[in-house]
Design an enzyme around this catalytic site. Structure first.
Site, PDB file in Angstrom:
ATOM      1  N   HIS A  37      10.763 -26.887  -5.519  1.00 23.88           N
ATOM      2  CA  HIS A  37      11.203 -25.724  -4.716  1.00 23.88           C
ATOM      3  C   HIS A  37      11.475 -26.110  -3.254  1.00 23.88           C
ATOM      4  CE1 HIS A  37      10.666 -22.343  -7.635  1.00 23.88           C
ATOM      5  NE2 HIS A  37       9.932 -23.252  -8.226  1.00 23.88           N
ATOM      6  N   GLY A 126      18.545 -26.362 -22.726  1.00 25.46           N
ATOM      7  CA  GLY A 126      17.558 -25.358 -22.346  1.00 25.46           C
ATOM      8  C   GLY A 126      16.145 -25.899 -22.233  1.00 25.46           C
ATOM      9  N   ALA A 127      15.981 -27.232 -22.176  1.00 32.53           N
ATOM     10  CA  ALA A 127      14.644 -27.834 -22.090  1.00 32.53           C
ATOM     11  C   ALA A 127      14.330 -28.282 -20.667  1.00 32.53           C
ATOM     12  CB  ALA A 127      14.534 -29.019 -23.051  1.00 32.53           C
ATOM     13  N   GLY A 128      15.141 -27.865 -19.701  1.00 32.77           N
ATOM     14  CA  GLY A 128      14.897 -28.253 -18.314  1.00 32.77           C
ATOM     15  C   GLY A 128      15.384 -29.657 -17.994  1.00 32.77           C
ATOM     16  N   LEU A 129      16.186 -30.252 -18.887  1.00 36.23           N
ATOM     17  CA  LEU A 129      16.717 -31.596 -18.631  1.00 36.23           C
ATOM     18  C   LEU A 129      18.174 -31.531 -18.171  1.00 36.23           C
ATOM     19  CD1 LEU A 129      15.119 -33.526 -21.640  1.00 36.23           C
ATOM     20  CD2 LEU A 129      14.300 -33.386 -19.282  1.00 36.23           C
ATOM     21  N   SER A 130      18.623 -30.319 -17.875  1.00 38.86           N
ATOM     22  CA  SER A 130      19.940 -30.086 -17.287  1.00 38.86           C
ATOM     23  C   SER A 130      21.110 -30.502 -18.168  1.00 38.86           C
ATOM     24  CB  SER A 130      20.055 -30.764 -15.923  1.00 38.86           C
ATOM     25  OG  SER A 130      21.144 -30.191 -15.254  1.00 38.86           O
ATOM     26  N   SER A 131      21.098 -30.006 -19.390  1.00 36.78           N
ATOM     27  CA  SER A 131      22.275 -30.193 -20.247  1.00 36.78           C
ATOM     28  C   SER A 131      23.479 -29.474 -19.645  1.00 36.78           C
ATOM     29  CB  SER A 131      21.997 -29.675 -21.654  1.00 36.78           C
ATOM     30  OG  SER A 131      21.831 -28.274 -21.648  1.00 36.78           O
ATOM     31  N   ASP A 177      20.750 -30.752  -9.952  1.00 41.14           N
ATOM     32  CA  ASP A 177      21.204 -31.127 -11.301  1.00 41.14           C
ATOM     33  C   ASP A 177      22.507 -31.925 -11.240  1.00 41.14           C
ATOM     34  OD1 ASP A 177      19.127 -29.447 -11.814  1.00 41.14           O
ATOM     35  OD2 ASP A 177      20.287 -27.942 -12.898  1.00 41.14           O
TER      36      ASP A 177
HETATM   37  P1  ADP Z   1      19.408 -26.871 -19.198  1.00 42.14           P
HETATM   38  O1  ADP Z   1      20.485 -27.162 -18.208  1.00 42.14           O
HETATM   39  O2  ADP Z   1      18.045 -27.054 -18.632  1.00 42.14           O
HETATM   40  O3  ADP Z   1      19.569 -27.623 -20.486  1.00 42.14           O
HETATM   41  P2  ADP Z   1      20.645 -24.297 -19.128  1.00 42.14           P
HETATM   42  O4  ADP Z   1      20.243 -22.949 -19.627  1.00 42.14           O
HETATM   43  O5  ADP Z   1      20.999 -24.445 -17.690  1.00 42.14           O
HETATM   44  O6  ADP Z   1      19.505 -25.315 -19.556  1.00 42.14           O
HETATM   45  O7  ADP Z   1      21.921 -24.794 -19.932  1.00 42.14           O
HETATM   46  C1  ADP Z   1      21.908 -24.786 -21.353  1.00 42.14           C
HETATM   47  C2  ADP Z   1      23.227 -24.234 -21.858  1.00 42.14           C
HETATM   48  O8  ADP Z   1      24.277 -25.208 -21.683  1.00 42.14           O
HETATM   49  C3  ADP Z   1      23.211 -23.956 -23.343  1.00 42.14           C
HETATM   50  O9  ADP Z   1      22.653 -22.684 -23.620  1.00 42.14           O
HETATM   51  C4  ADP Z   1      24.691 -24.023 -23.674  1.00 42.14           C
HETATM   52  O10 ADP Z   1      25.339 -22.835 -23.310  1.00 42.14           O
HETATM   53  C5  ADP Z   1      25.183 -25.138 -22.768  1.00 42.14           C
HETATM   54  N1  ADP Z   1      25.141 -26.438 -23.463  1.00 42.14           N
HETATM   55  C6  ADP Z   1      24.372 -27.493 -23.207  1.00 42.14           C
HETATM   56  N2  ADP Z   1      24.618 -28.522 -24.075  1.00 42.14           N
HETATM   57  C7  ADP Z   1      25.594 -28.081 -24.900  1.00 42.14           C
HETATM   58  C8  ADP Z   1      26.293 -28.649 -26.023  1.00 42.14           C
HETATM   59  N3  ADP Z   1      26.035 -29.886 -26.461  1.00 42.14           N
HETATM   60  N4  ADP Z   1      27.226 -27.883 -26.629  1.00 42.14           N
HETATM   61  C9  ADP Z   1      27.496 -26.634 -26.197  1.00 42.14           C
HETATM   62  N5  ADP Z   1      26.871 -26.056 -25.153  1.00 42.14           N
HETATM   63  C10 ADP Z   1      25.933 -26.752 -24.517  1.00 42.14           C
HETATM   64 MG    MG Z   2      20.882 -26.046 -16.438  1.00 42.77          MG
END
Ligand code: ADP
Ligand code: MG
Length: 387
Positions: A37, A126-131, A177
């Site tokens: 933060h 959605g695991a906090g690893l910034s997908s 991120d």
């Molecule tokens: P985090 O960034 O921590 O993983 P977020 O909620 O910020 O969590 O982002 C997750 C979202 O990004 C998913 O719900 C989806 O909409 C999108 N996303 C991530 N990876 C993929 C993927 N491989 N295919 C499609 N959508 C994805």
């Molecule tokens: Mg994210």
């Protein structure tokens, strides 16, 4: 020479679209190493790009359509052009690639009229690893690669991904991120001074190991709690007569703390000390002193637990278990808090068996095994294939 991963994704692309990809880009996930933060308080944060990735493959299509497919989505999104609205429901993920494509206009970059796009990933969403940032940056590089324009430099790439997420997905994320995803390098952490933002790299020994213990718990009131902490920090800064809390040193805060309510004083103490810990961690890393870095990580957690109050019983227990393990340098909650994951920095000798044992001890109390992920630092978002 194409890597096995690129050949594999190219084959999936052919099966989906009946043509070969022109570009494949790959972008890493990230872990918040230390700096909890601190970002919106004008401070610094250390992030690390990790060896879990999102891949995006693209090719132009002559029909001028925007087609988005993902190995995590049941069906393709196929658009004649900009729908002008945000998706909801099962297609909500398409807001990310669509938002990046829209952002090209906002950044005066060429916007291809039609293309096919396929997303694959080994990074849990959605695991906090910034997908989300990985998806944005891999999309930006892959789609931009379809134009014969000069490459996007990393600062602009990070800004574009963040803009897409803020404006077109509607998530008010900071620069951690996308900055880590754009500037990461194997054997390094990324230091982000959030005020510029300014990016630099700090060496991170390859003998160091990163483990994530994900509790799989998420506080129901999480958005409201973030907003509350943000507001409390702003109020504390106003009472202290500074623009941002990171303007203060710990010694200055100590003198001025009497102006604050006890809650505001706890929040300010966390932010100001955490900002100092980020700088101490940089110094310790430059001296290759992982024991000192580990102590700073655990001190960061205790500060989140006691002063910022964004921890949970499950996160605290994981840190307690990890802290007492001889092969662990330190551990802390990573990310926003109120659930989510603990990061541990460990020696080589910490094994998957050790991690499983900690998970088992945790489950005795939480009645749920944490998800354990062993990670290393990795390189930034990049193009890995040109067909
Ligand atoms: P985090 O960034 O921590 O993983 P977020 O909620 O910020 O969590 O982002 C997750 C979202 O990004 C998913 O719900 C989806 O909409 C999108 N996303 C991530 N990876 C993929 C993927 N491989 N295919 C499609 N959508 C994805
Ligand atoms: Mg994210």
């Amino acid at each position: 020479m194409h890597t096995a991963e690129a050949i594999d994704i190219a084959e999936q692309f052919r099966q989906t679209y009946g043509q070969s990809p022109a570009i494949i880009a790959r972008a890493p996930g990230r872990v918040e190493f230390i700096g909890n933060h601190t970002d919106y308080n004008g401070g610094a944060v250390l992030g690390v790009a990790i060896n879990r990735f999102v891949w995006v493959a693209t090719a132009p299509n002559s029909a001028g359509r925007l087609r988005f497919a993902s190995d995590q989505a049941t069906h393709m999104v196929d658009l004649p052009g900009d729908p002008g609205t945000r998706f909801t429901g099962p297609e909500v993920w398409a807001n990310y690639p669509l938002g990046v494509w829209r952002s090209f206009l906002d950044f005066n970059l060429p916007q291809p009229a039609g293309f096919d796009l396929l997303v694959t990933s080994d990074l849990p969403a959605g695991a906090g690893l910034s997908s989300s940032a990985a998806l944005e940056l891999a999309t930006a590089l892959a789609v931009h690669g379809l134009s014969n324009a000069a490459a996007i430099e990393p600062g602009q790439l990070a800004a574009l991904g963040r803009h897409a997420e803020n404006k077109y997905v509607g998530v008010p994320c900071g620069i951690l991120d996308q900055g880590t995803c754009a500037f990461g390098r194997a054997g390094h952490l990324v230091h982000i001074d959030c005020r510029g933002p300014a990016f630099s790299r700090v060496p991170f020994p390859s003998s160091a190991h990163l483990w994530i213990f994900h509790t799989r718990e998420k506080h129901a009131l999480i958005d409201g709690l973030y907003a509350e902490r943000h507001r409390e920090c702003e109020e504390a800064a106003v009472s202290l007569g500074v623009r941002l809390l990171a303007d203060l040193t710990p010694a200055q805060l100590l003198v001025a703390e009497g102006k604050l309510s006890s809650t505001h004083a706890r929040r300010a103490r966390h932010v100001v000390a955490e900002q100092a810990r980020v700088q101490e961690a940089v110094a310790a890393l430059q001296q290759d002193n992982l024991a000192a870095v580990g102590r700073l990580l655990t001190a960061s957690h205790r500060s989140s637990q006691n002063f910022f109050e964004n921890s949970t019983a499950a996160l605290d227990r994981l840190v307690d278990l990890l802290e007492s393990h001889p092969a662990v340098f330190g551990a802390r909650l990573t990310g926003g808090g109120f659930g989510g994951a603990v990061l541990a920095l460990t020696r080589d000798s910490f094994t998957a068996g050790d991690a499983a044992e900690i998970g088992r001890l945790q489950a005795e109390h939480q009645h749920r095994l944490p998800e354990v992920i062993h990670l290393h630092s990795a390189d930034c978002a990049q193009v890995i294939w040109r067909g």
